[in-house]
Design a protein around this motif. Structure first.
Motif, mmCIF file in Angstrom:
data_model
loop_
_atom_site.group_PDB
_atom_site.id
_atom_site.type_symbol
_atom_site.label_atom_id
_atom_site.label_comp_id
_atom_site.label_asym_id
_atom_site.label_seq_id
_atom_site.Cartn_x
_atom_site.Cartn_y
_atom_site.Cartn_z
ATOM 1 N N MET A 30 0.813 -1.212 0.000
ATOM 2 C CA MET A 30 0.000 0.000 0.000
ATOM 3 C C MET A 30 0.847 1.261 0.000
ATOM 4 O O MET A 30 0.365 2.340 -0.328
ATOM 5 C CB MET A 30 -0.910 -0.034 1.227
ATOM 6 C CG MET A 30 -2.162 0.769 1.072
ATOM 7 S SD MET A 30 -3.297 0.428 2.442
ATOM 8 C CE MET A 30 -4.428 -0.743 1.668
ATOM 9 N N THR A 31 2.086 1.157 0.396
ATOM 10 C CA THR A 31 2.904 2.364 0.440
ATOM 11 C C THR A 31 4.365 2.035 0.154
ATOM 12 O O THR A 31 4.873 0.994 0.566
ATOM 13 C CB THR A 31 2.817 3.052 1.822
ATOM 14 O OG1 THR A 31 3.651 4.223 1.783
ATOM 15 C CG2 THR A 31 3.278 2.156 2.952
ATOM 16 N N ASP A 32 5.015 2.939 -0.555
ATOM 17 C CA ASP A 32 6.463 2.814 -0.721
ATOM 18 C C ASP A 32 7.164 3.966 -0.016
ATOM 19 O O ASP A 32 8.304 4.306 -0.369
ATOM 20 C CB ASP A 32 6.841 2.755 -2.202
ATOM 21 C CG ASP A 32 6.258 3.920 -2.978
ATOM 22 O OD1 ASP A 32 5.707 4.849 -2.345
ATOM 23 O OD2 ASP A 32 6.354 3.911 -4.212
ATOM 24 N N HIS A 33 6.504 4.530 0.949
ATOM 25 C CA HIS A 33 7.133 5.586 1.747
ATOM 26 C C HIS A 33 8.439 5.016 2.307
ATOM 27 O O HIS A 33 8.442 3.942 2.906
ATOM 28 C CB HIS A 33 6.186 5.984 2.873
ATOM 29 C CG HIS A 33 6.578 7.265 3.525
ATOM 30 N ND1 HIS A 33 7.612 7.370 4.401
ATOM 31 C CD2 HIS A 33 6.050 8.508 3.423
ATOM 32 C CE1 HIS A 33 7.717 8.613 4.813
ATOM 33 N NE2 HIS A 33 6.774 9.332 4.232
ATOM 34 N N PRO A 34 9.538 5.756 2.129
ATOM 35 C CA PRO A 34 10.835 5.134 2.439
ATOM 36 C C PRO A 34 10.995 4.670 3.881
ATOM 37 O O PRO A 34 11.560 3.596 4.115
ATOM 38 C CB PRO A 34 11.844 6.234 2.085
ATOM 39 C CG PRO A 34 11.059 7.481 1.895
ATOM 40 C CD PRO A 34 9.676 7.089 1.534
ATOM 41 N N ARG A 83 8.955 1.514 4.397
ATOM 42 C CA ARG A 83 9.569 0.361 3.749
ATOM 43 C C ARG A 83 10.783 -0.153 4.533
ATOM 44 O O ARG A 83 10.985 -1.355 4.664
ATOM 45 C CB ARG A 83 9.988 0.734 2.321
ATOM 46 C CG ARG A 83 8.834 0.746 1.326
ATOM 47 C CD ARG A 83 8.445 -0.686 0.999
ATOM 48 N NE ARG A 83 7.330 -0.776 0.088
ATOM 49 C CZ ARG A 83 7.448 -0.974 -1.221
ATOM 50 N NH1 ARG A 83 8.638 -1.062 -1.782
ATOM 51 N NH2 ARG A 83 6.372 -1.070 -1.968
ATOM 52 N N GLN A 84 11.571 0.760 5.047
ATOM 53 C CA GLN A 84 12.748 0.342 5.814
ATOM 54 C C GLN A 84 12.307 -0.415 7.076
ATOM 55 O O GLN A 84 12.825 -1.486 7.398
ATOM 56 C CB GLN A 84 13.568 1.566 6.195
ATOM 57 C CG GLN A 84 14.895 1.207 6.842
ATOM 58 C CD GLN A 84 15.692 2.444 7.242
ATOM 59 O OE1 GLN A 84 15.149 3.545 7.330
ATOM 60 N NE2 GLN A 84 16.986 2.250 7.478
ATOM 61 N N MET A 85 11.321 0.147 7.739
ATOM 62 C CA MET A 85 10.764 -0.527 8.917
ATOM 63 C C MET A 85 10.252 -1.911 8.557
ATOM 64 O O MET A 85 10.500 -2.891 9.259
ATOM 65 C CB MET A 85 9.615 0.308 9.479
ATOM 66 C CG MET A 85 8.778 -0.391 10.538
ATOM 67 S SD MET A 85 7.209 0.495 10.845
ATOM 68 C CE MET A 85 6.185 -0.170 9.497
ATOM 69 N N GLU A 136 13.942 -4.551 0.718
ATOM 70 C CA GLU A 136 14.236 -3.803 1.945
ATOM 71 C C GLU A 136 14.606 -4.750 3.093
ATOM 72 O O GLU A 136 15.105 -4.295 4.129
ATOM 73 C CB GLU A 136 13.043 -2.936 2.351
ATOM 74 C CG GLU A 136 12.737 -1.811 1.392
ATOM 75 C CD GLU A 136 11.857 -2.259 0.229
ATOM 76 O OE1 GLU A 136 11.594 -3.483 0.106
ATOM 77 O OE2 GLU A 136 11.442 -1.391 -0.550
ATOM 78 N N ALA A 137 14.313 -6.035 2.946
ATOM 79 C CA ALA A 137 14.703 -6.985 3.986
ATOM 80 C C ALA A 137 16.158 -7.426 3.806
ATOM 81 O O ALA A 137 16.809 -7.871 4.754
ATOM 82 C CB ALA A 137 13.772 -8.195 3.964
ATOM 83 N N GLN A 138 16.632 -7.281 2.608
ATOM 84 C CA GLN A 138 17.962 -7.783 2.261
ATOM 85 C C GLN A 138 19.070 -7.318 3.211
ATOM 86 O O GLN A 138 19.842 -8.148 3.710
ATOM 87 C CB GLN A 138 18.278 -7.361 0.812
ATOM 88 C CG GLN A 138 19.390 -8.176 0.171
ATOM 89 C CD GLN A 138 18.964 -9.633 0.017
ATOM 90 O OE1 GLN A 138 17.847 -9.918 -0.417
ATOM 91 N NE2 GLN A 138 19.834 -10.555 0.412
ATOM 92 N N PRO A 139 19.168 -6.009 3.459
ATOM 93 C CA PRO A 139 20.287 -5.573 4.311
ATOM 94 C C PRO A 139 20.300 -6.289 5.659
ATOM 95 O O PRO A 139 21.366 -6.566 6.200
ATOM 96 C CB PRO A 139 20.017 -4.078 4.513
ATOM 97 C CG PRO A 139 19.067 -3.680 3.433
ATOM 98 C CD PRO A 139 18.328 -4.899 3.010
ATOM 99 N N PHE A 140 19.125 -6.581 6.165
ATOM 100 C CA PHE A 140 19.060 -7.204 7.489
ATOM 101 C C PHE A 140 19.394 -8.696 7.402
ATOM 102 O O PHE A 140 20.026 -9.244 8.285
ATOM 103 C CB PHE A 140 17.699 -6.956 8.121
ATOM 104 C CG PHE A 140 17.368 -5.493 8.191
ATOM 105 C CD1 PHE A 140 18.032 -4.660 9.085
ATOM 106 C CD2 PHE A 140 16.433 -4.920 7.328
ATOM 107 C CE1 PHE A 140 17.766 -3.296 9.128
ATOM 108 C CE2 PHE A 140 16.160 -3.559 7.368
ATOM 109 C CZ PHE A 140 16.818 -2.744 8.266
#
Lengths: 283, 283, 283, 283, 283, 283
Positions: free
Chosen positions: A150-154, A157-159, A202-206
């Motif tokens: 629903m959102t790509d607010h940065p 997305r990071q959260m 966005e999950a990749q870095p973690f």
């Protein structure tokens, strides 16, 4: 954390804080299950697991609340009360963000309904409660995916990237606990729905940091027996499952900027600050 | 903590956990106020105060939940399911204690209604939020007094003695914060209602230890500025107001006894324990 | 069905009708899941299973409601309004049984709270919805056991014996569906809690008739593919799992006796009957 | 049934499903009234009438749910999760349609509040309950008219045309029952509000088929006495009032199309289908 | 008004204050219907009728609240807080009467649920709203009869006698209004349920004074047109229906006695009184 | 009062009517506090103050409701039902304004949730209740400011100007009452938030008339002792504080125009009017 305000998206993100499958629910389910855990000393690894995950969930409500604050920051047109600085937000998002808070997070869901203590499930029977928790984590994952869509607010997305990974750890931990108790290889069902965390960039870095294999031990004194459940390898990529002492390294504390239009934290923050300085001479 | 079970009293004590003026409300009001505190660095002592009291409140929900567990322990007639071991509790207390929990605490009030996120007040305006908190602490004190009058169950009374004193610290702290901001000597209103803590003999031991003058600093790293507000003397007996680093010394952890009749934590705890022991070889 | 009235037990039984884990919840969860099932033709056995169990649940709300009616029948002291025929029931059970119904069942739980549409879970994802249903059936079983322990009222116990067996069929059916989809042998967890149906003597007659191995096909035209999931043997006693065309043989329809004190169905039933007779000449 | 998606209209149509005057309410009011009907054999035509209309209402919740599914179908922008396929629906309609369902119907109203069991009225007194039902049907008609004015979505309009006619039958039936009991010619009040069904062009096809004069007998075995109340002529156009054995001819079953973006019924429906095929070899 | 305390009965009487069919509901339904009455000048007698009855209902909530206060007065065992003066009331009645009020009335029902604004029905269509009001008054009458059967507490019974008569006037008034608009002789249905007011001996004194034939004109300036609807004879005993200018003669104001145990109005009323006296020198 | 319709703003204004800090809350808090006031004769000025302000609040709910009606007037596109006259309002504002009312005010908040009796606080302790009322008035002021910032609709702004001033009187009155009882100069905190009424140009006309210094005595017979509390000077501008006998001069009664599209007050108002005229011959 300054970004474009997006009250409509912030209203949707509330589902992940105060909805039936939001972080308030995971926090309070595990908290009450640990409070009410009878005979805990006899089955301590299970108690430790639930109580320890509860501790991590507190950090998650803080995180989601910070993101909502960030998404609301700047959602005013100037500071002049007479110029109706909230007028362009009329009919947008959750009116209680504007009327009942100073552009802050609510303890409620995407419809504005308050989080309710009836969302807590705690039958006392360990197998049933673990089955519930396994279901709850998967339901929570579904809600997160839908909000992601629903959102790509940065900052949202990071959260979400972070929460996909940590929620995945919790789902797996409950699956392993259930497996130990019942012999059923529940973890084979994961992920639900059948889109892996790796599908979310966005999950990749973690994942790269191996966070999907770590269980943080929030109270090294108390929760010594986590390793009895959390060990072996991650069923997807074979990462070793490890308990790490201490909470995850926190991000830098964020101070949400003042919003004069809604007198948050007060119409004359300079004056407040002066008072605060005066106070600090007392420390 | 073994005492006589008293489900009717346990149902009443729920008001202090999940009622509008219960510990869930103080916890979550201060938690969300700290999450949503804008411009916190400019008025840090106030932020520190609210966030720090929130931290203490978490311990209070744990305490009240433990007491409810204690008051429900033993509220069964034997363990034989066919003998209707809950029959004599039909119509007594809160049916959800028996049906939905394994004789544990609910996240709800004395009527069985769930705690609701709408109980959180957080306008963003610091003066208004502090005024709310001052009112909330006094409303909470009233609820405690009424429950005190309703039961003399020993563990409820001991808990109440402690909470009168700690709640008194919080009310005074918010009063002092308000006074610094507005110049109004709000603390002169205390206590509300006009019966002093010293009137409750169960509060005496805690007052004797000076707990009414201490603010615990839950995070020595973070909440450095508490002393800017919490200093001077206690308005009633002149005890010096001091900030003490670290949380209060916890009581010994209590393991609520198993209740087989309600399969808490499972019908065959011995079997569970065996599994647990097997697990622990993995640690 | 005439038995001793027991309003306190009737109030508890309401949990099994309108509580979060009551029959209204199983009915409506499966009903809405079937209504909203997308792409049902591609995975028809799953659709058939959910829709078919929904159909059976309707009979269950009828059954529980009849039992509540039976447990309330006679809960008046005579019929003379001036003699306060409900006075000895003041403070007993659920006041709405007396004030808002004519000693009948409510669409609510043991606390008198109305059943709520928010109890329906329906993510759309088949695995997640089936996992929910499996959890729901087990949570419902727990609630039934607790009510069983709370009352030995004969009609409540008979109802419970039947529902243990039929609920067991539904739990197993969802377990088998999950197993087909995910390969996880979920049924190995059963029963939850770990007390078998055979422990309940009131379940025995129904097990003796083999009801724990039968899935009734409520709509032989529509639900042809049930056998794709419901086949093999019962994991506990090896009874063959069979689909039987048509609903279970209903018990004899019960006509709850009139209660004049609460004018149910009207103060002068004789007069009503006369009218009815007159009407019937029109048929 | 493929049409343009219209989530805002779908959210409004929810009022007709789960609102106080929606089909869940008519269904459950009549269902519980029939469950709790005391002395039903003495006044059987009334019992038959209420129980029989309850049966028809079940079909109505199915119908409204199907229409909501239809109005939500296609409300995504592609299937790629990373492309935020729900982004353009943020702030549109009911967020729970997207987050908590896979674009399906909710058991709630136009505000997203769950349908509540407290909407059921069932005093036990036949005259009062019939008066309630008469009022309920008229309140439901008003809600339908308002939703009619709010959307001209073709499938919503078709549904409304049908429901105007069938709701009209129910209102008239309760009016006639009241008239038999009290001698008051209640049907003279109809229609409320004073706009006849004939004013709605979408109702015309159903009136042309004479559906406004037919009461379907859902259980020919059980509800034999409907004709005692349902006979004579329609007060508006003189159509003979007739009882017809059996339910109305159903429309063709509709299979709502898959929505991959919301993993309904799962992210890989082809894979699911393969499993289903494999399963079917067992039938 | 001093009588024996009866908290269980007081809890039941709450249904008549804050239940769906309580006086808060009649008050607020008519109040909002009058606030929202469009085109009122064209159909002024109807507006006058609704607005005028709303005014009378305010007196009814005051009356019921006073009775609840009376029934709770004395429900303490002495005033010494340490002696648990509320202990014998634990598990009796509504705990919020003791915890959240100083033995006073709540704005809620017999289950302790708050009165809810959703109980207001106001479609805007005059016929439908009047039909609702007619139904509401009859539903309210049923609730009163049931509470009457539940308690013979003298002040509850006296109140009920009065409210039967006044509620009867309102039901008749709405019936006559409906009759004028639709030609349907609705009043012929009365009384519902079919037990006449004369059956309640406590109603007799008020009927003897002719109160069943009087409509009080609360605002002689505003509500001039009541007589257009309220005229003719009472359908039961032929009493002429008359509009009387001005409100009914109030009973003597009652000052509910202090309750020290719950610090109502404060622990040291003598001290308060001294303050009050000092204040009065300012008048 | 004809103005442009603005349903989004009307939905926001609902917070000031039925929200936790809306006029329903101030009305009902003071009303129940006066109903339940024990020992009122001993501390009569306080009783008079609370009861008298309750009386004024009734006028405020009327005012806010009228404004909402005004803001909804005209929110239809013509009167032809077939032309979907509400279509352009789909997704705008509160759907219940259109579906459940005839463009009228709801007894609920900006989210559409009903006002709830649990919003009433009434501990019985006078100091605590006054502290609550002081807080409530300031919380209400905050809500008004936020709505002010959200809309510059002329009738909303005019209403807000008036309510700022009258709410200010009530906050001050409770502050003075608290000061008399406790010696704490609470009024020094005002205004909260720290933006004076004079900052709102729409408040100016009312301040110019001195309304900020007047307490209206709604019942000159009953509330004789108001002057004991309300005297002295206004802390901001020194205006003498005076009690004025009688209610404020009402504005001219407004008759909200008919809305045919929503059949308010009925589809054929001319016909209704004809009936009304016929009726009036009876007066």
């Amino acid at each position: 954390m300054p970004t474009e305000p997006d009250p409509d998206a912030a209203a949707a993100v509330q589902e992940l804080l105060g909805g039936r499958f939001g972080e308030m629910s995971t926090l309070m389910n595990y908290t009450y299950q640990s409070f009410n855990f009878r005979g805990r000393n006899k089955v301590k690894p299970y108690y430790d697991l639930i109580a320890n995950i509860a501790a991590e969930e507190f950090g998650h409500i803080e995180l989601v609340a910070a993101v909502i604050n960030g998404m609301l920051t700047g959602a005013t047109d100037g500071d002049d009360i007479h110029q109706s600085p909230l007028k362009s937000y009329k009919g947008i998002g959750n009116p209680h963000h504007f009327i009942n808070t100073g552009l802050g997070a609510l303890a409620g869901n995407s419809l504005g309904q308050g989080w309710n203590g009836e969302y807590v499930f705690n039958s006392g029977d360990l197998v049933l409660d673990l089955l519930h928790n396994f279901f709850l984590e998967n339901g929570a994952r579904m809600a997160k995916i839908r909000v992601y869509e629903m959102t790509d607010h940065p900052i949202a997305r990071q959260m979400l990237g972070y929460l996909f990974v940590r929620g995945g750890v919790h789902a797996l931990a409950y699956a392993k606990a259930l497996e130990e108790l019942t012999g059923v290889d529940v973890k084979k069902m994961l992920p639900i729905p059948a889109v892996p965390d790796s599908a979310f960039k966005e999950a990749q870095p973690f994942t790269d940091q191996g966070l999907h294999g770590k269980l943080y031990r929030f109270s090294p004194e108390d929760f010594k027996d986590l390793g009895a459940i959390w060990h072996g390898e991650h069923p997807i990529d074979g990462t070793p499952l490890e308990v790490e002492d201490g909470p995850p390294e926190g991000g830098q504390q964020w101070d949400p900027p003042e919003e004069k239009a809604v007198s948050s934290p007060g119409l004359n923050p300079e004056e407040l600050q002066e008072m605060a300085q005066r106070l600090l001479r007392n420390v």
